[in-house]
Design a protein around this motif. Sequence first.
Motif, PDB file in Angstrom:
ATOM      1  N   THR A 122     -27.271  16.913 -75.338  1.00  0.00           N
ATOM      2  CA  THR A 122     -26.963  18.222 -74.767  1.00  0.00           C
ATOM      3  C   THR A 122     -26.797  18.108 -73.265  1.00  0.00           C
ATOM      4  O   THR A 122     -27.457  17.309 -72.597  1.00  0.00           O
ATOM      5  CB  THR A 122     -28.104  19.214 -75.061  1.00  0.00           C
ATOM      6  N   PRO A 123     -25.925  18.943 -72.696  1.00  0.00           N
ATOM      7  CA  PRO A 123     -25.744  18.922 -71.252  1.00  0.00           C
ATOM      8  C   PRO A 123     -26.884  19.615 -70.537  1.00  0.00           C
ATOM      9  O   PRO A 123     -27.694  20.295 -71.142  1.00  0.00           O
ATOM     10  CB  PRO A 123     -24.436  19.701 -71.069  1.00  0.00           C
ATOM     11  N   ALA A 124     -26.962  19.417 -69.251  1.00  0.00           N
ATOM     12  CA  ALA A 124     -27.994  20.087 -68.465  1.00  0.00           C
ATOM     13  C   ALA A 124     -27.757  21.582 -68.476  1.00  0.00           C
ATOM     14  O   ALA A 124     -26.642  22.058 -68.596  1.00  0.00           O
ATOM     15  CB  ALA A 124     -27.974  19.567 -67.037  1.00  0.00           C
ATOM     16  N   VAL A 125     -28.847  22.323 -68.374  1.00  0.00           N
ATOM     17  CA  VAL A 125     -28.763  23.774 -68.424  1.00  0.00           C
ATOM     18  C   VAL A 125     -28.716  24.345 -67.021  1.00  0.00           C
ATOM     19  O   VAL A 125     -29.428  23.903 -66.126  1.00  0.00           O
ATOM     20  CB  VAL A 125     -29.978  24.345 -69.182  1.00  0.00           C
ATOM     21  N   SER A 126     -27.875  25.326 -66.854  1.00  0.00           N
ATOM     22  CA  SER A 126     -27.856  26.092 -65.614  1.00  0.00           C
ATOM     23  C   SER A 126     -28.476  27.440 -65.909  1.00  0.00           C
ATOM     24  O   SER A 126     -27.857  28.292 -66.515  1.00  0.00           O
ATOM     25  CB  SER A 126     -26.412  26.267 -65.112  1.00  0.00           C
ATOM     26  N   LEU A 127     -29.749  27.600 -65.553  1.00  0.00           N
ATOM     27  CA  LEU A 127     -30.429  28.868 -65.803  1.00  0.00           C
ATOM     28  C   LEU A 127     -30.190  29.776 -64.609  1.00  0.00           C
ATOM     29  O   LEU A 127     -30.707  29.565 -63.522  1.00  0.00           O
ATOM     30  CB  LEU A 127     -31.928  28.653 -66.001  1.00  0.00           C
ATOM     31  N   VAL A 128     -29.372  30.799 -64.831  1.00  0.00           N
ATOM     32  CA  VAL A 128     -28.998  31.692 -63.738  1.00  0.00           C
ATOM     33  C   VAL A 128     -29.997  32.836 -63.687  1.00  0.00           C
ATOM     34  O   VAL A 128     -30.153  33.568 -64.649  1.00  0.00           O
ATOM     35  CB  VAL A 128     -27.582  32.247 -63.957  1.00  0.00           C
ATOM     36  N   ASN A 129     -30.717  32.988 -62.591  1.00  0.00           N
ATOM     37  CA  ASN A 129     -31.623  34.127 -62.456  1.00  0.00           C
ATOM     38  C   ASN A 129     -31.607  34.610 -61.015  1.00  0.00           C
ATOM     39  O   ASN A 129     -30.658  34.397 -60.294  1.00  0.00           O
ATOM     40  CB  ASN A 129     -33.039  33.769 -62.951  1.00  0.00           C
ATOM     41  N   PHE A 130     -32.668  35.249 -60.588  1.00  0.00           N
ATOM     42  CA  PHE A 130     -32.665  35.903 -59.296  1.00  0.00           C
ATOM     43  C   PHE A 130     -32.514  34.929 -58.133  1.00  0.00           C
ATOM     44  O   PHE A 130     -32.118  35.309 -57.040  1.00  0.00           O
ATOM     45  CB  PHE A 130     -33.959  36.719 -59.118  1.00  0.00           C
ATOM     46  N   GLU A 131     -32.822  33.649 -58.346  1.00  0.00           N
ATOM     47  CA  GLU A 131     -32.760  32.717 -57.237  1.00  0.00           C
ATOM     48  C   GLU A 131     -31.447  31.953 -57.198  1.00  0.00           C
ATOM     49  O   GLU A 131     -31.233  31.107 -56.344  1.00  0.00           O
ATOM     50  CB  GLU A 131     -33.925  31.731 -57.307  1.00  0.00           C
ATOM     51  N   ASP A 132     -30.538  32.209 -58.128  1.00  0.00           N
ATOM     52  CA  ASP A 132     -29.257  31.529 -58.145  1.00  0.00           C
ATOM     53  C   ASP A 132     -28.251  32.284 -57.304  1.00  0.00           C
ATOM     54  O   ASP A 132     -28.294  33.497 -57.188  1.00  0.00           O
ATOM     55  CB  ASP A 132     -28.723  31.396 -59.576  1.00  0.00           C
TER      56      ASP A 132
ATOM     57  N   ILE B 114     -41.914  32.601 -68.524  1.00  0.00           N
ATOM     58  CA  ILE B 114     -41.072  32.811 -69.703  1.00  0.00           C
ATOM     59  C   ILE B 114     -39.682  32.227 -69.473  1.00  0.00           C
ATOM     60  O   ILE B 114     -39.090  31.602 -70.366  1.00  0.00           O
ATOM     61  CB  ILE B 114     -40.996  34.308 -70.043  1.00  0.00           C
ATOM     62  N   ALA B 115     -39.152  32.411 -68.264  1.00  0.00           N
ATOM     63  CA  ALA B 115     -37.831  31.861 -67.949  1.00  0.00           C
ATOM     64  C   ALA B 115     -37.837  30.346 -68.042  1.00  0.00           C
ATOM     65  O   ALA B 115     -36.895  29.738 -68.563  1.00  0.00           O
ATOM     66  CB  ALA B 115     -37.389  32.314 -66.558  1.00  0.00           C
ATOM     67  N   ARG B 116     -38.902  29.705 -67.568  1.00  0.00           N
ATOM     68  CA  ARG B 116     -38.992  28.242 -67.654  1.00  0.00           C
ATOM     69  C   ARG B 116     -39.109  27.783 -69.097  1.00  0.00           C
ATOM     70  O   ARG B 116     -38.500  26.789 -69.499  1.00  0.00           O
ATOM     71  CB  ARG B 116     -40.188  27.743 -66.837  1.00  0.00           C
ATOM     72  N   ASP B 117     -39.918  28.502 -69.889  1.00  0.00           N
ATOM     73  CA  ASP B 117     -40.054  28.139 -71.307  1.00  0.00           C
ATOM     74  C   ASP B 117     -38.704  28.216 -72.019  1.00  0.00           C
ATOM     75  O   ASP B 117     -38.371  27.357 -72.845  1.00  0.00           O
ATOM     76  CB  ASP B 117     -41.054  29.073 -71.993  1.00  0.00           C
TER      77      ASP B 117
ATOM     78  N   ASN C 259     -25.675  25.903 -71.885  1.00  0.00           N
ATOM     79  CA  ASN C 259     -25.673  25.642 -70.443  1.00  0.00           C
ATOM     80  C   ASN C 259     -25.315  26.860 -69.609  1.00  0.00           C
ATOM     81  O   ASN C 259     -24.979  26.734 -68.445  1.00  0.00           O
ATOM     82  CB  ASN C 259     -24.712  24.491 -70.116  1.00  0.00           C
ATOM     83  N   ASN C 260     -25.377  28.037 -70.198  1.00  0.00           N
ATOM     84  CA  ASN C 260     -25.092  29.262 -69.444  1.00  0.00           C
ATOM     85  C   ASN C 260     -26.098  30.324 -69.869  1.00  0.00           C
ATOM     86  O   ASN C 260     -25.923  30.979 -70.901  1.00  0.00           O
ATOM     87  CB  ASN C 260     -23.659  29.725 -69.714  1.00  0.00           C
ATOM     88  N   VAL C 261     -27.170  30.459 -69.102  1.00  0.00           N
ATOM     89  CA  VAL C 261     -28.239  31.403 -69.419  1.00  0.00           C
ATOM     90  C   VAL C 261     -28.518  32.267 -68.188  1.00  0.00           C
ATOM     91  O   VAL C 261     -28.711  31.747 -67.097  1.00  0.00           O
ATOM     92  CB  VAL C 261     -29.536  30.686 -69.832  1.00  0.00           C
ATOM     93  N   VAL C 262     -28.533  33.571 -68.376  1.00  0.00           N
ATOM     94  CA  VAL C 262     -28.900  34.502 -67.312  1.00  0.00           C
ATOM     95  C   VAL C 262     -30.227  35.147 -67.682  1.00  0.00           C
ATOM     96  O   VAL C 262     -30.379  35.668 -68.786  1.00  0.00           O
ATOM     97  CB  VAL C 262     -27.822  35.592 -67.119  1.00  0.00           C
ATOM     98  N   SER C 263     -31.189  35.098 -66.785  1.00  0.00           N
ATOM     99  CA  SER C 263     -32.515  35.666 -67.029  1.00  0.00           C
ATOM    100  C   SER C 263     -32.681  36.957 -66.242  1.00  0.00           C
ATOM    101  O   SER C 263     -32.419  36.981 -65.037  1.00  0.00           O
ATOM    102  CB  SER C 263     -33.584  34.649 -66.616  1.00  0.00           C
ATOM    103  N   ILE C 264     -33.125  38.049 -66.911  1.00  0.00           N
ATOM    104  CA  ILE C 264     -33.268  39.355 -66.265  1.00  0.00           C
ATOM    105  C   ILE C 264     -34.581  40.010 -66.712  1.00  0.00           C
ATOM    106  O   ILE C 264     -34.813  40.142 -67.922  1.00  0.00           O
ATOM    107  CB  ILE C 264     -32.109  40.302 -66.637  1.00  0.00           C
ATOM    108  N   PRO C 265     -35.432  40.448 -65.786  1.00  0.00           N
ATOM    109  CA  PRO C 265     -36.597  41.252 -66.170  1.00  0.00           C
ATOM    110  C   PRO C 265     -36.162  42.708 -66.352  1.00  0.00           C
ATOM    111  O   PRO C 265     -35.520  43.285 -65.471  1.00  0.00           O
ATOM    112  CB  PRO C 265     -37.527  41.089 -64.963  1.00  0.00           C
TER     113      PRO C 265
END
Length: 486
Positions: free
Chosen positions: A6-16, A186-189, A200-206
């Motif tokens: 699997t390719p590396a994941v780009s977790l897009v959240n508030f710090e991206d 939770i975002a890290r998990d 490889n395209n994940v957006v995290s939102i509270p």
Amino acid sequence: MTAPSTPAVSLVNFEDDAPAPQHAGKDSRPLRFITCGSVDDGKSTLIGRLLWDTKAVKEDQAAALSRDSTGKQNDLGLPDFALLLDGLQAEREQGITIDVAYRYFSTDKRAFIVADTPGHVQYTRNMATGASTADLAVLLVDARTGLLEQTRRHATIAALMGIRQFVLAVNKIDLTDYDEAGYHKIARDFRELALTLGVNNVVSIPVSALKGENIVLSAKASMPWYDGPTLVEVLERATQRGGQSTGFRLSVQRVSRPGEGFRGYQGTVSGGSIKPGDSVVVLPSGVEANVKQIVTFDLIRNAAVSGDAITLVLDRPVDIARGDMIVALDQRPQTGTAFSARLVALSPDAIEPGKRYWLKAGSRRQRVTVTPTQNLDLNSGKWQPATTLPLNAIGTADLDFDEAAIFDAYETNRQTGAFILIDPDTNNTVAGGMIQGRRKSSDGLARDGADKVTVTIPAHLLEAFRASDFARDHAGEIRISADEDE
């Protein structure tokens, strides 16, 4: 068999600070997405709130919602938004989601079709149905509990169905006093889970679905530490699934003979495009022909593309029956009797080793022997050897057909790479499946599309062999060379 790399994941959240992807205009095909996750994580409430805040709820629906919510209003005096999705009587009585609910809504920038899916384990098959046509998955997690087994199951099924855009909505964040550290964990998990799924395209939102925070309107007042997008902003920027990489595919549903001089082959285009004059081949017979005419219910077409329901007229009489497939001459699907697949078990009766089932793919139904080989451990994310697949299990299996089968790999074409298994004794659907590729069978030819068998032919017979049915049927499996010494 091991899990694919699997390719590396780009977790897009508030710090991206990544550039926003280009989105399609409002007049293009609506973005299809699902809500999924464990039971009571707030999927129906979130989508109900999304419909409410985007003004997709008509006045009569709002009035009915107010009546139905009598006695169910929350502390904010708001109606029960979940009732906008949970329409079945049993759903309203039990306060759960049982069946998939589809809703249409739009913003100034884009139109959407959302499928709200059940969270209970016994309705996993319904979730798989909703995921099969989605471009994006909104995965809900309760901020108080984090990832659960059903969360992992739904994420895995969505990834297996080819969804490569996830939104991680950490819901009920208000019930944790807007705990920033808990949200980060939770975002890290989920990042670790996504790594195992190839997403490889994940957006995290509270979010707080009940209060409408970070759904349509920003919640900077209560969450100053989050400066990322709202849910609707992410949906507006999401991309649709890319076009199929296969050539033309038409699974024949019906042969039309309205009069003596007309013979047409009806079906829905499930890959590629076609126009009059194009060369095609009929499988499994291997007969070649050219397209004479493309007809729809009201006109003659100059071309047809994936998703079009058409009647295809060929330039010569060909023996074609329901279940045959008409395909591009130079881009053929895989044919053979031995395939490997991934399965989602949907019946209380386990998938038994060596049992014969009916396999239904498009308009074709065939007998197949199924031998489970692996089961996915949802806790560790690792594939384990297995000889059976119980209810809701996700696994791999070998498929052995009585006669030649026709498939594309699911990653290449969802329509021609998917199937269901039917128990011949009960007529129940026992599994949904996705073709991985061909296997080596008893004839020694490669069935996985990776290797080829070299066939050496006397030079003077080379052209005749290339024109033979065997060479055409195994074009993707053999490499032909000439023996100049003969």
